[in-house]
Design a protein around this motif. Structure first.
Motif, PDB file in Angstrom:
ATOM      1  N   GLU A 271       0.841  -1.197   0.000  1.00 58.79           N
ATOM      2  CA  GLU A 271       0.000   0.000   0.000  1.00 58.79           C
ATOM      3  C   GLU A 271       0.875   1.246   0.000  1.00 58.79           C
ATOM      4  O   GLU A 271       1.725   1.424   0.876  1.00 58.79           O
ATOM      5  CB  GLU A 271      -0.911   0.008   1.223  1.00 58.79           C
ATOM      6  N   ALA A 272       0.652   2.092  -0.993  1.00 52.48           N
ATOM      7  CA  ALA A 272       1.414   3.331  -1.080  1.00 52.48           C
ATOM      8  C   ALA A 272       0.945   4.303  -0.007  1.00 52.48           C
ATOM      9  O   ALA A 272      -0.243   4.328   0.344  1.00 52.48           O
ATOM     10  CB  ALA A 272       1.249   3.959  -2.461  1.00 52.48           C
ATOM     11  N   PRO A 273       1.838   5.116   0.542  1.00 51.71           N
ATOM     12  CA  PRO A 273       1.408   6.107   1.533  1.00 51.71           C
ATOM     13  C   PRO A 273       0.378   7.061   0.939  1.00 51.71           C
ATOM     14  O   PRO A 273       0.486   7.459  -0.216  1.00 51.71           O
ATOM     15  CB  PRO A 273       2.688   6.848   1.894  1.00 51.71           C
ATOM     16  N   GLU A 274      -0.622   7.388   1.726  1.00 51.93           N
ATOM     17  CA  GLU A 274      -1.676   8.291   1.265  1.00 51.93           C
ATOM     18  C   GLU A 274      -1.103   9.632   0.811  1.00 51.93           C
ATOM     19  O   GLU A 274      -1.583  10.233  -0.151  1.00 51.93           O
ATOM     20  CB  GLU A 274      -2.688   8.505   2.395  1.00 51.93           C
ATOM     21  N   GLU A 275      -0.058  10.083   1.507  1.00 54.97           N
ATOM     22  CA  GLU A 275       0.560  11.361   1.169  1.00 54.97           C
ATOM     23  C   GLU A 275       1.117  11.374  -0.244  1.00 54.97           C
ATOM     24  O   GLU A 275       1.144  12.410  -0.901  1.00 54.97           O
ATOM     25  CB  GLU A 275       1.680  11.685   2.172  1.00 54.97           C
ATOM     26  N   LEU A 276       1.588  10.218  -0.726  1.00 53.40           N
ATOM     27  CA  LEU A 276       2.150  10.138  -2.076  1.00 53.40           C
ATOM     28  C   LEU A 276       1.067  10.361  -3.121  1.00 53.40           C
ATOM     29  O   LEU A 276       1.245  11.147  -4.058  1.00 53.40           O
ATOM     30  CB  LEU A 276       2.821   8.774  -2.277  1.00 53.40           C
ATOM     31  N   GLY A 277      -0.073   9.709  -2.958  1.00 54.04           N
ATOM     32  CA  GLY A 277      -1.164   9.882  -3.907  1.00 54.04           C
ATOM     33  C   GLY A 277      -1.684  11.306  -3.949  1.00 54.04           C
ATOM     34  O   GLY A 277      -1.958  11.855  -5.018  1.00 54.04           O
ATOM     35  N   LYS A 278      -1.798  11.926  -2.772  1.00 54.69           N
ATOM     36  CA  LYS A 278      -2.292  13.307  -2.725  1.00 54.69           C
ATOM     37  C   LYS A 278      -1.300  14.272  -3.371  1.00 54.69           C
ATOM     38  O   LYS A 278      -1.693  15.199  -4.083  1.00 54.69           O
ATOM     39  CB  LYS A 278      -2.550  13.712  -1.272  1.00 54.69           C
ATOM     40  N   ALA A 279      -0.010  14.041  -3.125  1.00 54.58           N
ATOM     41  CA  ALA A 279       1.007  14.916  -3.719  1.00 54.58           C
ATOM     42  C   ALA A 279       1.007  14.785  -5.238  1.00 54.58           C
ATOM     43  O   ALA A 279       1.121  15.787  -5.958  1.00 54.58           O
ATOM     44  CB  ALA A 279       2.388  14.581  -3.158  1.00 54.58           C
ATOM     45  N   VAL A 280       0.873  13.577  -5.738  1.00 51.51           N
ATOM     46  CA  VAL A 280       0.842  13.353  -7.188  1.00 51.51           C
ATOM     47  C   VAL A 280      -0.332  14.095  -7.818  1.00 51.51           C
ATOM     48  O   VAL A 280      -0.202  14.708  -8.885  1.00 51.51           O
ATOM     49  CB  VAL A 280       0.789  11.842  -7.494  1.00 51.51           C
ATOM     50  N   GLU A 316      -2.126  11.775 -18.813  1.00 55.99           N
ATOM     51  CA  GLU A 316      -2.983  10.660 -19.243  1.00 55.99           C
ATOM     52  C   GLU A 316      -2.343   9.322 -18.897  1.00 55.99           C
ATOM     53  O   GLU A 316      -2.993   8.412 -18.393  1.00 55.99           O
ATOM     54  CB  GLU A 316      -3.238  10.749 -20.747  1.00 55.99           C
ATOM     55  N   LYS A 317      -1.036   9.199 -19.159  1.00 55.41           N
ATOM     56  CA  LYS A 317      -0.346   7.955 -18.836  1.00 55.41           C
ATOM     57  C   LYS A 317      -0.287   7.723 -17.337  1.00 55.41           C
ATOM     58  O   LYS A 317      -0.269   6.580 -16.872  1.00 55.41           O
ATOM     59  CB  LYS A 317       1.067   7.974 -19.419  1.00 55.41           C
ATOM     60  N   ALA A 318      -0.231   8.823 -16.581  1.00 58.40           N
ATOM     61  CA  ALA A 318      -0.197   8.700 -15.122  1.00 58.40           C
ATOM     62  C   ALA A 318      -1.547   8.262 -14.569  1.00 58.40           C
ATOM     63  O   ALA A 318      -1.651   7.897 -13.401  1.00 58.40           O
ATOM     64  CB  ALA A 318       0.213  10.021 -14.499  1.00 58.40           C
ATOM     65  N   LYS A 319      -2.588   8.326 -15.425  1.00 58.88           N
ATOM     66  CA  LYS A 319      -3.949   7.982 -15.005  1.00 58.88           C
ATOM     67  C   LYS A 319      -4.335   8.778 -13.767  1.00 58.88           C
ATOM     68  O   LYS A 319      -4.884   8.257 -12.800  1.00 58.88           O
ATOM     69  CB  LYS A 319      -4.072   6.477 -14.744  1.00 58.88           C
ATOM     70  N   GLU A 320      -4.017  10.076 -13.851  1.00 57.76           N
ATOM     71  CA  GLU A 320      -4.223  10.944 -12.701  1.00 57.76           C
ATOM     72  C   GLU A 320      -5.229  12.035 -13.024  1.00 57.76           C
ATOM     73  O   GLU A 320      -5.106  12.741 -14.020  1.00 57.76           O
ATOM     74  CB  GLU A 320      -2.883  11.575 -12.292  1.00 57.76           C
ATOM     75  N   GLU A 321      -6.239  12.156 -12.200  1.00 53.06           N
ATOM     76  CA  GLU A 321      -7.189  13.255 -12.332  1.00 53.06           C
ATOM     77  C   GLU A 321      -6.564  14.524 -11.771  1.00 53.06           C
ATOM     78  O   GLU A 321      -5.812  14.484 -10.799  1.00 53.06           O
ATOM     79  CB  GLU A 321      -8.477  12.933 -11.563  1.00 53.06           C
ATOM     80  N   TYR A 322      -6.848  15.644 -12.404  1.00 53.37           N
ATOM     81  CA  TYR A 322      -6.314  16.897 -11.901  1.00 53.37           C
ATOM     82  C   TYR A 322      -7.423  17.918 -11.775  1.00 53.37           C
ATOM     83  O   TYR A 322      -8.414  17.881 -12.495  1.00 53.37           O
ATOM     84  CB  TYR A 322      -5.203  17.431 -12.811  1.00 53.37           C
TER      85      TYR A 322
END
Length: 571
Positions: A271-280, A316-322
């Protein structure tokens, strides 16, 4: 009104490289340290590798297979070879290489390009040759080669591109690579309590985290890395997603590695740290807000436009919503956008001194684009350009190389001999007003107060259609009284693809797509002069600039200018 402040730099701080500290550092990382302190059980294999999703430059990779060394598209000159070929491991024995080149070489960032070479067999052979020769020359302590941030980047890149550098039947070579990876992780572990500020510390932590995920018996490395990662992300990644060094390209590259790290946790069943996902997520929003219509970054604080780095494709490749919000106030930037017109302005002071090695003295400079066409730009980053004996990097970082006002040919903040930003701007204030789609951005800095008692204020207006840009540059005394006239220039650097026609009362700028913008100015002499553009990787292009020249007069001197799209055609 937002106010961004920078700690004033005293004369005693100008010498930022402490010789005693450097001597102690060398002693700490002596041969004894590397021979004994970094020993441990050598891994026999990797548990996996990060999934590489970021393409490099196939052109650069192909040239590297042929023996050249490239950074940002520029070839490293070899004084001993007319074709600038670096055979074997000669590059690791080269003398007097600029710091930027040494950092680039020892971080192995170039593996990203080499991995894209069409000749896969040749790429593997060249990669193995350079890795093996690096090990021969750099097993012991080196001031650059074993610096924490460089070690972190190198570990990350060796793991990402392990299929390129370790796909061999040579078990002795593979064992040496695995040994160096483990030693590097132990080095990062030992140094984790004394990491540098800024992006450098994050690079080291990311390298340690990758080591913990993919090198056997690395559980303690991973645990330590996660703890430091949680703390550092809160400190180094700002609320709006920017980073403290204020370098958009450094932000992008950190984002790319953090996405791979986030995905690596999932790939290894952790499980990745929650802080990492939020920072990304925050970083994705900031990167998107800092992009022009062509999907590339603006030329602030060390950016070079890399063809492979398309912001929309990266996100798009990061599959990250902004988020759709474009509030970059904390990062020190402002974005105005209407229709297809985008204006991005630097409204922050230089980064803190220790983080300012890539910062430019370009306060209040801006860039303007319409659709995919760049119109007003900055000169770009010449860090890897080698032409004659000129210090082109210093020139490209100067205030005069930016689309802003320069007073008496002096930088708004000093660029010191060691490359850091010294005395100058300590405060930039800004206010953005938006009403019914119309924008007014009001910003000022105090970089010229100490020497001339003058504050530079710049107001920029954009209408709701994005076809009417108006500006006002003001120099006002910070105290009452007379002041001798001081010469100033206001520069507007034009992208090399812009055609220029000067008439009696205006200048017409034509974009590659055929749109025409009329430039007007009042309150200064107007001239079109030749210039150089360093913005695109691997190129040094002739360009032009519009220059407004004058002298201060009394307590306040004002110059007006405007850019208007002819025909009101945004299609």
């Amino acid at each position: 009104m937002a106010q961004l402040r920078r700690k004033p730099v005293s004369s005693s701080e100008k010498k930022s490289k402490n010789p005693i500290a450097k001597a102690m550092s060398r002693a700490r990382h002596s041969s004894f340290y590397h021979d004994l302190s970094l020993r441990g059980k050598n891994p026999l294999r990797l548990l996996g590798t990060p999934k590489d999703i970021w393409p490099g430059s196939a052109t650069a990779g192909t040239k590297m297979v042929g023996g050249k060394i490239l950074a940002a598209g520029h070839v490293l000159s070899n004084p001993n070879n007319e074709q600038d070929i670096w055979p074997g491991g000669d590059v690791w024995r080269a003398q007097n290489l600029p710091d930027k080149w040494q950092e680039y070489l020892h971080s192995f960032r170039w593996l990203r390009d080499l991995n894209q070479a069409v000749d896969r067999k040749g790429a593997k052979e060249r990669a193995e040759e350079l890795v093996e020769s690096w090990i021969e020359e750099n097993t012991q302590w080196g001031e650059v080669s074993w610096r924490c941030d460089i070690v972190g980047e190198r570990v990350t890149n060796w793991l990402i591109y392990a299929p390129l550098i370790m796909d061999t039947d040579d078990v002795i070579y593979r064992g040496r690579v695995l040994d160096i990876l483990a030693r590097s992780a132990r080095h990062l572990m030992k140094m984790s309590t004394d990491l540098p500020e800024g992006p450098g510390g994050l690079k080291a932590i990311i390298g340690l985290a990758f080591s913990g995920l993919f090198i056997p018996l690395g559980d303690s490395w991973l645990k330590q890395a996660v703890g430091y990662l949680k703390f550092s992300l809160g400190k180094e990644v700002l609320v709006d997603g920017g980073i403290r060094s204020r370098n958009p390209q450094e932000l992008l590259h950190l984002f790319m590695h953090m996405v791979l790290l986030r995905d690596a946790f999932a790939g290894m069943g952790k499980e990745a740290p929650e802080e990492l996902g939020k920072a990304v997520s925050r970083m994705a929003s900031c990167i998107r807000a800092l992009s022009h219509g062509d999907g590339k970054l603006p030329l602030f604080n060390g950016v070079t436009i890399e063809r492979a780095e398309d912001i929309n494709a990266v996100i798009e490749k990061a599959k990250e919503e902004y988020a759709a919000e474009f509030d970059l106030e904390q990062s020190g930037f402002a974005r105005l956008e209407n229709q297809k017109t985008v204006l991005i302005q630097d409204i922050g002071p230089p980064a803190e001194m220790e983080l300012s090695s890539t910062c430019h003295a370009g306060a209040l400079s801006f860039e303007l684009s319409q659709g995919r066409d760049r119109i007003i730009v900055n000169s770009g980053n010449a860090a890897y350009v080698q032409i004659g004996g000129q210090d082109l990097e210093y020139i490209s970082r100067s205030t005069a190389a930016h689309s802003t006002l320069v007073l008496n040919d002096q930088n708004s903040s000093d660029i010191l001999d060691d490359g850091l930003i010294g005395r100058g701007i300590t405060e930039v204030s800004s206010k953005l007003i938006s009403e019914n789609g119309h924008y007014m951005l009001d910003a000022e800095h105090n970089g010229y107060v100490d020497d001339y008692g003058l504050i530079h204020r710049r107001l920029i207006y954009m209408n709701d259609q994005g076809d009417d840009i108006r500006g006002e540059d003001e120099l006002r005394l910070s105290y009452k009284g007379d002041k001798n006239p001081v010469p100033f220039n206001i520069c507007f650097y034009l992208h090399p693809n812009i055609s220029v026609l000067k008439t009696d009362d205006q200048i017409i700028l034509e974009t590659p797509s055929g749109k025409k913008w009329a430039f007007f100015a009042r309150g200064a002499d107007v001239a079109i002069t030749e210039s150089i553009y360093f913005g695109e990787a691997g190129k040094v292009s002739p360009s032009q600039q519009i220059r407004l020249s004058g002298k201060t007069d009394g307590e306040k001197t004002t110059t007006l200018w405007s850019l208007k799209l002819q025909g009101n055609d945004q299609e």
